[in-house]
Structures are given as C-alpha cells and as structure tokens.
Design a protein around this motif. Structure first.
Motif, PDB file in Angstrom:
ATOM      1  N   TYR A 152       0.868  -1.180   0.000  1.00  0.00           N
ATOM      2  CA  TYR A 152       0.000   0.000   0.000  1.00  0.00           C
ATOM      3  C   TYR A 152       0.902   1.226   0.000  1.00  0.00           C
ATOM      4  O   TYR A 152       1.693   1.406   0.919  1.00  0.00           O
ATOM      5  CB  TYR A 152      -0.876  -0.016   1.252  1.00  0.00           C
ATOM      6  N   SER A 153       0.816   2.026  -1.039  1.00  0.00           N
ATOM      7  CA  SER A 153       1.619   3.250  -1.086  1.00  0.00           C
ATOM      8  C   SER A 153       0.816   4.314  -1.812  1.00  0.00           C
ATOM      9  O   SER A 153      -0.313   4.063  -2.252  1.00  0.00           O
ATOM     10  CB  SER A 153       2.924   3.001  -1.838  1.00  0.00           C
ATOM     11  N   GLU A 154       1.414   5.487  -1.983  1.00  0.00           N
ATOM     12  CA  GLU A 154       0.702   6.574  -2.667  1.00  0.00           C
ATOM     13  C   GLU A 154       0.427   6.252  -4.128  1.00  0.00           C
ATOM     14  O   GLU A 154      -0.497   6.798  -4.719  1.00  0.00           O
ATOM     15  CB  GLU A 154       1.512   7.867  -2.573  1.00  0.00           C
ATOM     16  N   ILE A 155       1.225   5.378  -4.725  1.00  0.00           N
ATOM     17  CA  ILE A 155       1.038   5.094  -6.152  1.00  0.00           C
ATOM     18  C   ILE A 155       0.187   3.845  -6.400  1.00  0.00           C
ATOM     19  O   ILE A 155      -0.077   3.510  -7.533  1.00  0.00           O
ATOM     20  CB  ILE A 155       2.377   5.005  -6.924  1.00  0.00           C
ATOM     21  N   GLY A 156      -0.244   3.193  -5.334  1.00  0.00           N
ATOM     22  CA  GLY A 156      -1.117   2.051  -5.560  1.00  0.00           C
ATOM     23  C   GLY A 156      -1.176   1.102  -4.389  1.00  0.00           C
ATOM     24  O   GLY A 156      -0.439   1.256  -3.405  1.00  0.00           O
TER      25      GLY A 156
END
Ligand SMILES: [Fe+2]
Length: 206
Positions: A47-51
């Motif tokens: 889980y990160s800002e890009i997906g």
C-alpha cells in the motif's frame, strides 16, 4: 548433458495458465481499498501513494489498484478509472517461456515485458485493447514472494521493476542460464529492450 532449456520448445499441448489478478487504474485509491475490503474481504499486501495490491487468499495479490500520477480524469466518460490488465500465471518458467514463443510465432507479441521482482510478466493487448498479463512467479512459491514483497527495500523503492526484451530471455535460456540467473539479470536491467515501450496502457503517460 543437454540442459532442459536447450530442448526444442513444445507447441502442443497448450498448458493453460491460471487466472491470478486484475488491475485497475484509480483516482480514488483509499476509497477503492476500503470498498474492496468491505465487499470482497481483500486486504493490502502492499500500500503506497502510487497504488495498493490486495488479496483475499494465499496469492501475493488478486487485485491491484494503480494510482499513478500520470492518470488523469477522463473526459466525456462517466467513470474516471479503467481496467489495466487481467493476469494469468504459469507455475513453471519453461512453460511460460514456451507460451511466449508459441504466441510470438503466431504473430502475437507483448507490448511490454517487465521483471517486477515478484514475477516476470509479459503484457499483451486483447482485440479491444484490454491488457492481459502472463506471468511466472520468480520465487516459485507464493508465500516466499509475498514475504519478499513485504520486506524488500528494493521492492519498496521500485515496485514496478525493469523492462526486458523477451527474445533476450529466450536466448539466455537457450544458452543454459537458470531461471534464477535470468530473473536476477532481468530485474537488474540486463535485458532491456532497444526502445522502451511506446504505450504502457497509461493514456497520456508519455
Ligand atoms: Fe499485474
């Protein structure tokens, strides 16, 4: 002794890959993650800002939600997200590579090929332009690849990986390199294509 990799590729029978995951582009990442957890019991393995990659079984992911900064709100379209690809998986590197050769010889070639660290993946476009990924797990073990995805600094820093030219993979296998050697080289960018793919199914990304 002849290495199995040097044996002729086997066009028949076709060994069917299993369905592995679907990937969507989204402008509502957090909302999508929450909805899929509520509705389908999918929880993040990344889980990160890009997906975010989600699963509800032993697989390292069953649904990937990509929130790449290049994604823009659609114009003249009621929804702003889109399907990126559906993925199928081979259990063996040789079957995966044989399938690449079989399709290539019929004129069906991937529009991009990436070693993601987790998998080596060939991306095709179906007749409507939908992405279809055909992959092989680089660890040969879902638990091991899931654990690597969780704990690897390399994956955290570069969750996409490196492009490769699949014909260079065929040549490396024919030269007798092992799957693991080929994957390590590909992940390090050792089999880059002459030109990066023109279209990675992210409209307006370039
Ligand atoms: Fe995928």
């Amino acid at each position: 002794m002849t290495s199995p990799a040097k044996l002729p590729h086997r066009p028949r029978p076709i060994i069917a890959p299993r369905l592995h995951h679907a990937t969507f582009l989204t402008l509502k990442l957090d909302e999508m993650v929450a909805w899929y957890e509520k509705v389908c019991g999918l929880t993040p393995t990344f889980y990160s800002e890009i997906g975010a990659w989600l699963t509800n079984d032993a697989a390292n992911h069953r649904l990937a939600l990509v929130a790449h900064p290049a994604i823009k709100k659609a114009v003249d379209k009621p929804i702003s997200h889109g399907h990126h690809h559906t993925a199928f998986e081979y259990e063996s590197f040789q079957s995966w590579l044989d399938n690449y050769v079989r399709l290539r010889d019929e004129g069906i070639v991937p529009f991009m090929s990436i070693d993601h660290g987790l998998t080596m993946s060939l991306y095709y476009a179906d007749p409507e332009g939908n992405g279809v990924e055909i992959q092989v797990d680089n660890f040969g073990d879902w638990a091991a690849s899931t654990q690597w995805q969780w704990g690897s600094r390399e994956f955290a820093e570069n969750p996409i990986g490196n492009f490769f030219d699949p014909d260079k993979i065929v040549a490396a296998a024919e030269a007798g390199l092992s799957f693991n050697e080929i994957h390590n080289n590909a992940y390090a960018g050792g089999y880059l294509p002459e030109k990066p793919p023109a279209d990675i199914l992210l409209p307006e990304a370039y």
